[in-house]
Design an enzyme around this catalytic site. Structure first.
Site, PDB file in Angstrom:
ATOM      1  N   SER A  81       0.738  -1.346  -0.274  1.00  0.00           N
ATOM      2  CA  SER A  81       0.051  -0.048   0.004  1.00  0.00           C
ATOM      3  C   SER A  81       0.758   1.184   0.050  1.00  0.00           C
ATOM      4  O   SER A  81       0.570   2.178  -0.702  1.00  0.00           O
ATOM      5  CB  SER A  81      -0.911  -0.146   1.077  1.00  0.00           C
ATOM      6  OG  SER A  81      -1.719  -1.111   1.090  1.00  0.00           O
ATOM      7  N   ARG A 112     -13.999  -6.588 -10.620  1.00  0.00           N
ATOM      8  CA  ARG A 112     -14.011  -5.888  -9.208  1.00  0.00           C
ATOM      9  C   ARG A 112     -14.841  -4.863  -9.152  1.00  0.00           C
ATOM     10  O   ARG A 112     -14.634  -4.119 -10.162  1.00  0.00           O
ATOM     11  CB  ARG A 112     -12.602  -5.721  -8.714  1.00  0.00           C
ATOM     12  CG  ARG A 112     -11.979  -7.295  -8.508  1.00  0.00           C
ATOM     13  CD  ARG A 112     -10.464  -7.193  -7.944  1.00  0.00           C
ATOM     14  NE  ARG A 112     -10.523  -6.691  -6.358  1.00  0.00           N
ATOM     15  CZ  ARG A 112      -9.567  -6.365  -5.987  1.00  0.00           C
ATOM     16  NH1 ARG A 112      -8.417  -6.399  -6.357  1.00  0.00           N
ATOM     17  NH2 ARG A 112      -9.755  -5.830  -4.771  1.00  0.00           N
ATOM     18  N   GLN A 123      -8.973   2.049  -0.206  1.00  0.00           N
ATOM     19  CA  GLN A 123      -9.110   2.499  -1.656  1.00  0.00           C
ATOM     20  C   GLN A 123     -10.116   3.660  -2.022  1.00  0.00           C
ATOM     21  O   GLN A 123      -9.985   4.652  -2.800  1.00  0.00           O
ATOM     22  CB  GLN A 123      -9.067   1.314  -2.569  1.00  0.00           C
ATOM     23  CG  GLN A 123      -8.047   0.371  -2.271  1.00  0.00           C
ATOM     24  CD  GLN A 123      -8.200  -0.876  -3.028  1.00  0.00           C
ATOM     25  OE1 GLN A 123      -9.087  -1.270  -3.791  1.00  0.00           O
ATOM     26  NE2 GLN A 123      -7.049  -1.937  -3.000  1.00  0.00           N
ATOM     27  N   ARG A 134       1.358   4.232  -3.047  1.00  0.00           N
ATOM     28  CA  ARG A 134       1.155   5.773  -2.854  1.00  0.00           C
ATOM     29  C   ARG A 134       2.420   6.568  -3.030  1.00  0.00           C
ATOM     30  O   ARG A 134       2.519   7.629  -3.309  1.00  0.00           O
ATOM     31  CB  ARG A 134       0.792   5.883  -1.433  1.00  0.00           C
ATOM     32  CG  ARG A 134      -0.904   5.198  -1.230  1.00  0.00           C
ATOM     33  CD  ARG A 134      -1.077   4.837   0.532  1.00  0.00           C
ATOM     34  NE  ARG A 134      -2.582   4.754   0.425  1.00  0.00           N
ATOM     35  CZ  ARG A 134      -3.138   3.620   0.362  1.00  0.00           C
ATOM     36  NH1 ARG A 134      -2.547   2.656  -0.335  1.00  0.00           N
ATOM     37  NH2 ARG A 134      -4.534   3.441   0.414  1.00  0.00           N
ATOM     38  N   ASP A 184      -6.724  -8.465   4.784  1.00  0.00           N
ATOM     39  CA  ASP A 184      -6.067  -9.159   3.952  1.00  0.00           C
ATOM     40  C   ASP A 184      -5.147 -10.202   4.728  1.00  0.00           C
ATOM     41  O   ASP A 184      -4.779 -11.354   3.852  1.00  0.00           O
ATOM     42  CB  ASP A 184      -4.829  -8.216   2.929  1.00  0.00           C
ATOM     43  CG  ASP A 184      -5.229  -7.261   2.280  1.00  0.00           C
ATOM     44  OD1 ASP A 184      -6.527  -7.221   1.604  1.00  0.00           O
ATOM     45  OD2 ASP A 184      -4.544  -6.325   2.131  1.00  0.00           O
ATOM     46  N   ARG A 217      -2.852 -14.158  -2.089  1.00  0.00           N
ATOM     47  CA  ARG A 217      -2.835 -14.468  -0.799  1.00  0.00           C
ATOM     48  C   ARG A 217      -3.468 -15.775  -0.551  1.00  0.00           C
ATOM     49  O   ARG A 217      -2.897 -16.362   0.486  1.00  0.00           O
ATOM     50  CB  ARG A 217      -3.843 -13.254  -0.170  1.00  0.00           C
ATOM     51  CG  ARG A 217      -3.205 -11.895  -0.454  1.00  0.00           C
ATOM     52  CD  ARG A 217      -3.279 -11.047   0.892  1.00  0.00           C
ATOM     53  NE  ARG A 217      -2.799  -9.749   0.456  1.00  0.00           N
ATOM     54  CZ  ARG A 217      -1.410  -9.348   0.811  1.00  0.00           C
ATOM     55  NH1 ARG A 217      -0.666 -10.097   1.065  1.00  0.00           N
ATOM     56  NH2 ARG A 217      -1.027  -8.108   0.244  1.00  0.00           N
TER      57      ARG A 217
END
Ligand code: S3P
Length: 425
Positions: A20, A119, A166, A24, A312, A385
């Site tokens: 993440s 998604r 998000q 960014r 997650d 994952r």
């Protein structure tokens, strides 16, 4: 790829940089003025998709391995790309970049792989449209490809139905370009890396309870970003250390931001022997070394405000609960259904195939722990994952476990299998 029972994991490991935060740093660096220097950048496919998107918009990005240098062109310095922007498998790239693109003076199309095209994007299209953005789903199904016609945007206050960093970040990024302040209120606080890093880049951001607010900005300034190790990657070694008899593992320099540390709290609730050493504050992102030792675990209840802080990690936590004594209930986690795969359905089906007692619910699952696990054939569904969760779970199962599509770990942790192997006694 095949995995078998382990006789224990021992040693130290440093996991790659936070996904993440790496995303960014590239995004904010690209729209800041001057140089942004990113240390310990995650060289995973998702973050490379973010780099590629900004390079296509004229940003010079030098990727020197663990250090990435971004020469930002300022808030209005992006150029119209001469092709469709490909976000690959990355939801973070697709959603956050949309917040930036809706305020540019050009039109662009965003797309991604098969998973990204399924998604939900309506969750960002709705608030960005309320800000005045012109953003459409080209198939009319609320998913990518998205056509974004940039233009002026105005500030809003948005009560978000989902706790999603998000969504929050896309709105805050558009808010940088707005004519008045923008705020987002979430049902529970989601990860706050955008708020912390935007502050580092000179934006005026504030947070109170579950509301984050940003003021319109004239410019951001490039910064030096030290990316901590990703707690979502550390989660697999935390779990392996706690699940495989005889293990002791030290995971160095892990980001323990309180909006991400739910797995540590859940492990402690389950009776884990887990210690945080060498705590450090960093630039707004706290870190620590995490020491775990194998021992008996017991079931727990996980729901409410903690969910976004471990979203997650829930696949790994669910597998861990299968080895714990007693019942574990995971609720309020319906968001798992719209990740890289439907992680509730996939976890329930796959854990059952290994002999676990797991029941799917509307928004989570119920696990009756303590049953012995046996090897099985697991399909990762291309979800990194899921692949990593079962590589670890297989270490506690009798017989061999075959993971199909195991190479999808390149999304967030390219050297995962080598690192896991390196800890085996
Ligand atoms: C992310 C936020 C979370 C998380 C994802 C990364 C981010 O998604 O699951 O892996 O970097 O902002 P949501 O915001 O959709 O919950």
């Amino acid at each position: 790829m095949e995995f078998t029972k382990s006789h224990g994991l021992r040693g130290e490991i440093t996991v790659p940089g936070d996904k993440s935060i790496s995303h960014r740093a590239v995004m904010f660096g690209s729209i800041a003025k001057g140089l942004t220097e990113i240390h310990n950048f995650l060289q995973g496919a998702d973050c490379l998709s973010t780099i590629a998107c900004f390079e296509k918009m004229g940003i010079s990005i030098e990727n020197r391995g663990d250090r990435v240098l971004v020469q930002g062109n300022g808030l209005h310095g992006l150029k119209k790309p001469d092709c469709v922007l490909d976000c690959g498998n990355s939801g973070t790239t697709t959603r956050l970049i949309s917040g930036i693109l809706c305020a540019q003076d050009f039109t662009v199309t965003l797309t991604g792989d098969e998973s990204i095209q399924k998604r939900p994007m309506k969750r960002i299209m709705d608030p960005l449209s309320l800000m005045g953005a012109d953003i459409t789903s080209l198939q009319g199904n609320g998913c990518a490809p998205l056509l974004i016609k940039g233009g002026p945007v105005h500030g809003i206050h948005y009560p978000s139905k989902v706790a999603s960093a998000q969504v929050k970040s896309a709105i805050l990024l558009a808010g940088l370009y707005a004519d008045s302040p923008t705020s987002v209120t979430e049902p529970y606080v989601s990860r706050n890396h955008s708020e912390i890093m935007l502050d580092l880049f000179g934006a005026q951001v504030s947070a109170e309870d579950t509301t984050a607010t940003i003021q319109p900005a004239s410019e951001l300034n490039g910064a030096k970003v030290m990316v901590p190790g990703d707690i979502s990657s550390a989660a697999y070694f935390i779990a392996a250390g706690l699940m495989v008899p005889g293990s002791q593992v030290l995971i160095r320099n892990v980001g323990i931001n309180p909006t991400r540390d739910g797995i540590l709290r859940v492990c402690q609730d389950m009776g884990a022997d887990l210690q945080l050493l060498n705590r450090s504050e960093g630039a707004g992102e706290p870190t620590a070394d995490i020491l775990v030792r194998w021992g008996a675990l017991h079931g727990t209840e996980i729901g409410g405000a903690i969910i976004p802080t471990l979203i997650d990690e829930l696949p790994m936590i669910a597998a861990m609960a299968c080895l714990a004594e007693g019942r574990t209930v995971i609720r309020d986690a319906a968001e798992l259904k719209v990740k890289e795969s439907n992680r509730i359905a996939v976890m329930v089906e796959s854990l059952r195939s290994m002999g676990a007692d797991v029941t799917e619910t509307e928004d989570g699952m119920i696990i009756q722990g303590g049953r012995p696990l046996h090897g099985a054939s697991i399909d990762s569904r291309g979800d990194h994952r899921i692949a990593m969760t079962f590589a670890v779970t297989a270490l506690c199962a009798d017989g061999a476990t075959d993971i199909r599509g195991a190479d999808c770990v390149t999304i967030s942790y390219p050297r995962f299998y080598e690192d896991l192997q390196g800890l085996m006694v």
